[in-house]
Design a protein around this motif. Structure first.
Motif, PDB file in Angstrom:
ATOM      1  N   GLY A 129      -6.803  -1.897  -3.055  1.00 26.30           N
ATOM      2  CA  GLY A 129      -6.127  -1.942  -1.918  1.00 26.30           C
ATOM      3  C   GLY A 129      -5.254  -2.922  -1.996  1.00 26.30           C
ATOM      4  N   SER A 130      -3.952  -2.878  -1.252  1.00 25.94           N
ATOM      5  CA  SER A 130      -3.234  -4.117  -1.140  1.00 25.94           C
ATOM      6  C   SER A 130      -3.007  -4.479   0.261  1.00 25.94           C
ATOM      7  CB  SER A 130      -1.683  -3.772  -1.572  1.00 25.94           C
ATOM      8  OG  SER A 130      -1.910  -3.245  -3.152  1.00 25.94           O
ATOM      9  N   SER A 131      -3.801  -4.127   1.134  1.00 30.77           N
ATOM     10  CA  SER A 131      -3.654  -4.203   2.759  1.00 30.77           C
ATOM     11  C   SER A 131      -4.961  -4.483   3.455  1.00 30.77           C
ATOM     12  CB  SER A 131      -2.895  -3.223   3.107  1.00 30.77           C
ATOM     13  OG  SER A 131      -3.693  -1.789   3.189  1.00 30.77           O
ATOM     14  N   ASN A 132      -6.224  -4.416   3.004  1.00 28.32           N
ATOM     15  CA  ASN A 132      -7.427  -4.503   3.362  1.00 28.32           C
ATOM     16  C   ASN A 132      -7.475  -3.489   4.854  1.00 28.32           C
ATOM     17  OD1 ASN A 132      -9.424  -7.504   3.735  1.00 28.32           O
ATOM     18  ND2 ASN A 132      -9.982  -5.405   3.983  1.00 28.32           N
ATOM     19  N   GLU A 133      -7.031  -2.248   4.264  1.00 24.22           N
ATOM     20  CA  GLU A 133      -7.088  -1.164   5.292  1.00 24.22           C
ATOM     21  C   GLU A 133      -8.160  -0.378   4.554  1.00 24.22           C
ATOM     22  OE1 GLU A 133      -3.166   0.233   7.432  1.00 24.22           O
ATOM     23  OE2 GLU A 133      -2.755  -0.569   5.253  1.00 24.22           O
ATOM     24  N   THR A 134      -8.814  -0.296   3.619  1.00 28.18           N
ATOM     25  CA  THR A 134      -9.644   0.708   2.862  1.00 28.18           C
ATOM     26  C   THR A 134     -11.108   0.330   3.103  1.00 28.18           C
ATOM     27  OG1 THR A 134      -9.651  -0.323   0.626  1.00 28.18           O
ATOM     28  CG2 THR A 134      -8.027   1.309   1.120  1.00 28.18           C
ATOM     29  N   ALA A 312       1.500   0.880 -16.252  1.00 29.75           N
ATOM     30  CA  ALA A 312       0.348   0.650 -17.021  1.00 29.75           C
ATOM     31  C   ALA A 312      -0.877   0.110 -16.371  1.00 29.75           C
ATOM     32  CB  ALA A 312       0.943  -0.282 -17.989  1.00 29.75           C
ATOM     33  N   TYR A 313      -0.380  -0.707 -15.344  1.00 20.63           N
ATOM     34  CA  TYR A 313      -1.788  -1.137 -14.627  1.00 20.63           C
ATOM     35  C   TYR A 313      -2.505  -0.154 -13.943  1.00 20.63           C
ATOM     36  CZ  TYR A 313      -4.109  -3.551 -10.778  1.00 20.63           C
ATOM     37  OH  TYR A 313      -5.381  -3.801 -10.011  1.00 20.63           O
ATOM     38  N   TYR A 314      -1.683   0.677 -13.229  1.00 18.57           N
ATOM     39  CA  TYR A 314      -2.402   2.001 -12.422  1.00 18.57           C
ATOM     40  C   TYR A 314      -2.836   3.113 -13.554  1.00 18.57           C
ATOM     41  CZ  TYR A 314      -1.752  -0.232  -8.073  1.00 18.57           C
ATOM     42  OH  TYR A 314      -2.185  -1.013  -6.934  1.00 18.57           O
ATOM     43  N   ILE A 315      -3.083   2.894 -14.826  1.00 19.21           N
ATOM     44  CA  ILE A 315      -3.785   3.502 -15.927  1.00 19.21           C
ATOM     45  C   ILE A 315      -4.838   2.731 -16.043  1.00 19.21           C
ATOM     46  CG2 ILE A 315      -3.905   4.328 -18.134  1.00 19.21           C
ATOM     47  CD1 ILE A 315      -0.679   5.262 -17.467  1.00 19.21           C
ATOM     48  N   GLY A 420       0.381   6.063   3.670  1.00 19.00           N
ATOM     49  CA  GLY A 420      -0.167   7.070   4.243  1.00 19.00           C
ATOM     50  C   GLY A 420       0.156   8.460   3.768  1.00 19.00           C
ATOM     51  N   ALA A 421       1.258   8.731   3.493  1.00 16.35           N
ATOM     52  CA  ALA A 421       1.629  10.079   2.927  1.00 16.35           C
ATOM     53  C   ALA A 421       1.949   9.866   1.374  1.00 16.35           C
ATOM     54  CB  ALA A 421       3.031  10.376   3.569  1.00 16.35           C
ATOM     55  N   ASP A 422       2.268   8.565   0.800  1.00 18.45           N
ATOM     56  CA  ASP A 422       2.617   8.285  -0.384  1.00 18.45           C
ATOM     57  C   ASP A 422       1.882   7.011  -0.949  1.00 18.45           C
ATOM     58  OD1 ASP A 422       3.665   8.163  -2.923  1.00 18.45           O
ATOM     59  OD2 ASP A 422       5.832   7.513  -2.405  1.00 18.45           O
ATOM     60  N   PRO A 423       0.654   7.238  -1.570  1.00 14.36           N
ATOM     61  CA  PRO A 423      -0.010   5.827  -2.205  1.00 14.36           C
ATOM     62  C   PRO A 423       0.769   5.115  -2.957  1.00 14.36           C
ATOM     63  CG  PRO A 423      -1.401   8.061  -2.493  1.00 14.36           C
ATOM     64  CD  PRO A 423       0.157   8.423  -2.105  1.00 14.36           C
ATOM     65  N   VAL A 424       1.816   5.535  -3.587  1.00 18.72           N
ATOM     66  CA  VAL A 424       2.483   4.904  -4.465  1.00 18.72           C
ATOM     67  C   VAL A 424       3.299   3.589  -3.755  1.00 18.72           C
ATOM     68  CG1 VAL A 424       4.545   4.747  -6.285  1.00 18.72           C
ATOM     69  CG2 VAL A 424       2.800   6.568  -6.085  1.00 18.72           C
ATOM     70  N   GLU A 425       3.762   3.868  -2.498  1.00 18.52           N
ATOM     71  CA  GLU A 425       4.471   3.000  -1.694  1.00 18.52           C
ATOM     72  C   GLU A 425       3.659   1.784  -1.529  1.00 18.52           C
ATOM     73  OE1 GLU A 425       6.716   2.808   2.599  1.00 18.52           O
ATOM     74  OE2 GLU A 425       4.914   4.207   2.229  1.00 18.52           O
ATOM     75  N   TYR A 427       1.141   0.812  -3.803  1.00 18.27           N
ATOM     76  CA  TYR A 427       0.957   0.137  -5.142  1.00 18.27           C
ATOM     77  C   TYR A 427       2.227  -0.696  -5.252  1.00 18.27           C
ATOM     78  CZ  TYR A 427      -2.684   3.776  -5.652  1.00 18.27           C
ATOM     79  OH  TYR A 427      -3.621   4.624  -5.463  1.00 18.27           O
ATOM     80  N   LEU A 428       3.324  -0.392  -4.946  1.00 17.70           N
ATOM     81  CA  LEU A 428       4.458  -1.230  -5.055  1.00 17.70           C
ATOM     82  C   LEU A 428       4.516  -2.670  -4.464  1.00 17.70           C
ATOM     83  CD1 LEU A 428       7.234   1.435  -4.532  1.00 17.70           C
ATOM     84  CD2 LEU A 428       6.637   0.624  -6.626  1.00 17.70           C
ATOM     85  N   ASN A 429       3.460  -2.786  -3.773  1.00 21.12           N
ATOM     86  CA  ASN A 429       3.174  -4.240  -3.102  1.00 21.12           C
ATOM     87  C   ASN A 429       2.690  -5.123  -4.500  1.00 21.12           C
ATOM     88  OD1 ASN A 429       3.602  -4.646  -0.403  1.00 21.12           O
ATOM     89  ND2 ASN A 429       2.404  -2.581  -0.585  1.00 21.12           N
ATOM     90  N   ASP A 430       2.348  -4.517  -5.410  1.00 20.30           N
ATOM     91  CA  ASP A 430       1.898  -5.398  -6.385  1.00 20.30           C
ATOM     92  C   ASP A 430       2.978  -5.495  -7.642  1.00 20.30           C
ATOM     93  OD1 ASP A 430      -0.670  -5.323  -5.190  1.00 20.30           O
ATOM     94  OD2 ASP A 430      -1.288  -3.295  -6.491  1.00 20.30           O
ATOM     95  N   ILE A 431       4.022  -5.435  -7.335  1.00 18.91           N
ATOM     96  CA  ILE A 431       5.154  -5.201  -8.387  1.00 18.91           C
ATOM     97  C   ILE A 431       5.373  -6.774  -9.160  1.00 18.91           C
ATOM     98  CG2 ILE A 431       7.211  -5.633  -7.023  1.00 18.91           C
ATOM     99  CD1 ILE A 431       8.144  -2.956  -8.580  1.00 18.91           C
ATOM    100  N   PHE A 432       5.153  -7.920  -8.361  1.00 13.21           N
ATOM    101  CA  PHE A 432       5.421  -9.128  -8.881  1.00 13.21           C
ATOM    102  C   PHE A 432       4.142  -9.832  -9.394  1.00 13.21           C
ATOM    103  CE2 PHE A 432       9.011  -9.334  -5.639  1.00 13.21           C
ATOM    104  CZ  PHE A 432      10.046  -9.022  -6.516  1.00 13.21           C
TER     105      PHE A 432
END
Length: 491
Positions: A129-134, A312-315, A420-425, A427-432
């Motif tokens: 996770g990228s938000s400590n909500e899980t 590639a990371y999310y594979i 919430g509706a789109d997990p990819v949103e 995942y984009l926090n990890d872009i850098f």
């Protein structure tokens, strides 16, 4: 006397040595702060009795002149690190009340050097996770708030408890892990310093695995110097971890304040994303000016495969996770849900024990490793990973000492606002940050400014393999220019 919880590790070390206060007093001050800040949900287990015992032992050693480098320094430990005889859950229901009979290598080295355990810190379930909500213990709250707003914000993830506790002065420093940005992103969201060391620099033994070829332990602290002090104790070769590298651990603290004159700092054009907020762009420019003023030279560089890093990371990460998490089956330890037969028992245990995000990643990982898809996804992602690593190698071969980028695409967001509706949103926090893990390089996030709503923003420095010292020197330059940022207390 100064409020003991506001001291840095370096200041506390001096105070303890000069007998201005005792380790017990320092520990008690932090235990009181933890009790008063439970609304942040940073700790999932407090260990006051163990902390006082360890502080007493530290005081005795300091009195005899035998105190280690961290004697009496109270720390928080991410709940991914196994702590002997103390519950370790990875913030997942599936581990239940698991109490390890062993200690992780990293934490054993901290205790060897005299540190004090305050408790176990919250994190995203299995660090996913990228938000400590899980986390099965609920989300962590960021001690920072938008100016004029009471909206509760995320501290970033997965090491959100570590970042929140350090930012709110609930510990002097914390252990964390970084698989795709889980040290650097929360550090940027909370105005703390977080370094993800080179892969192999810190032992992974005794740390609950997420993706074994990407995971790396590191510290989160209030200052660059404090991070360097912690890192020296955490790093080192461990024969129990075959990926641990057998090279000497330098004195990282000695790098603080070293001249950066003549260093070449790469500015990668691929990190200028479409739609990037103007304040992130401005912060990046400001960072280049600070480093230029200190005598460094800015050079444009290209990392052409950056755009493929996130897919590639999310594979790769879910593929390794699905393999690592196969051991949680209800047979050996943790949760067990009954079933009519062993297969049903496995299914019920895993369905009930894993949260939504972990199940999602296990499914993705199992899919990309399955017959017929392995070559199309996993194998191709590994080839991309090699190209990403080569991009960095080409840069460093041209004499570049480090690369400067933003740490995150935005400041902290509200709990429940993203993914919430789109997990990819999410995942984009990890872009850098994910490129650094894919290439196995060291990266540091340093607080560098605030956005228009008064929230902290960070810059990231990426270094050559095993050259964390350069990152500490450059990070200190940014820290001195930007100044320290403290969250206004509202809890």
């Amino acid at each position: 006397m100064t409020d003991l919880t506001s001291l840095t590790i370096a200041e506390a070390r001096e105070g303890l040595a000069s007998k201005s206060f005792t380790a017990r007093e320092l520990t008690d001050a932090h235990l009181a702060a933890i009790e008063a800040a439970r609304v942040l949900n940073a700790y999932v287990l407090e260990t006051p009795d163990r902390a006082r015992e360890m502080a007493k032992a530290a005081d005795e050693k300091i009195a005899k002149g035998e105190g280690g480098p961290l004697a009496g320094i109270p720390l928080g430990i991410k709940d991914l690190f196994a702590t002997r005889d103390i519950r370790t859950t990875a913030c997942s229901k599936i581990l239940g009340n698991f109490i390890p009979p062993y200690e992780s290598t990293v934490t054993s080295q901290l205790w060897r050097d005299g540190a004090v355990l305050l408790g176990k810190l919250n994190n995203d379930e299995f660090a996913m996770g990228s938000s400590n909500e899980t986390s099965c213990f609920g989300p962590v709250t960021n001690p920072w708030r938008r100016e004029g707003s009471n909206t509760t914000l995320v501290p970033g993830g997965s090491s959100g408890g570590s970042a929140s506790a350090v930012a709110a002065s609930l510990c002097m420093g914390a252990t964390a892990t970084d698989t795709g940005g889980s040290i650097r992103q929360p550090a940027a969201f909370t105005a703390t310093v977080g370094i993800k060391p080179t892969y192999g620099r810190c032992s992974r033994w005794g740390i609950v695995a997420f993706a074994s070829s990407l995971d790396q332990a590191g510290p989160i602290a209030r200052t660059t110097r404090d991070a360097a002090i912690l890192m020296r104790s955490m790093a080192g070769h461990d024969p129990k971890d075959t990926t641990s590298v057998d090279i000497a651990v330098p004195d990282y603290e000695a790098a603080i304040g070293k001249s950066v004159k003549g260093m070449k700092i790469g500015i990668p054009k691929e990190y200028r994303l479409d739609g990037m907020p103007a304040e992130i762009e401005k912060l990046w420019s400001q960072g280049t000016e600070w480093l230029k003023a200190a005598g460094a030279e800015m050079v444009p560089v290209s990392l052409p495969h950056t755009k493929y890093a996130l897919p590639a990371y999310y594979i790769v990460a879910p593929a390794e996770a699905s393999s690592n998490l196969a051991r949680y089956d209800g047979v050996r330890f943790g949760l067990r849900e009954p079933g009519k037969n062993i297969v049903e028992m496995f299914e019920n245990t895993r369905a009930d024990g894993f949260g939504d995000e972990v199940r999602r990643r296990v499914l993705i990982g199992t899919y990309v490793l399955s017959a017929g898809y392995y070559d199309a996804y996993y194998l191709r992602a590994q080839k991309v990973r090699t190209l990403i690593k080569k991009d960095f190698e080409d840069c460093f071969a041209k004499g570049v000492n480090a690369i400067l980028t933003p740490a995150t695409p935005s400041a902290a967001f509200g709990i429940g606002e993203k993914g919430g509706a789109d997990p990819v949103e999410m995942y984009l926090n990890d872009i850098f940050t994910v490129t650094v893990n894919m290439a196995g390089l060291p990266g540091i996030a340093v607080p560098s400014g605030k956005d228009t709503q008064g929230l902290p923003l960070g810059l990231q420095l990426i270094g050559r393999p095993f050259d964390e010292e350069t990152l500490f020197s450059l990070g200190e330059v940014i820290e001195q220019a930007a100044g320290r940022f403290t969250a206004p207390k509202w809890w």
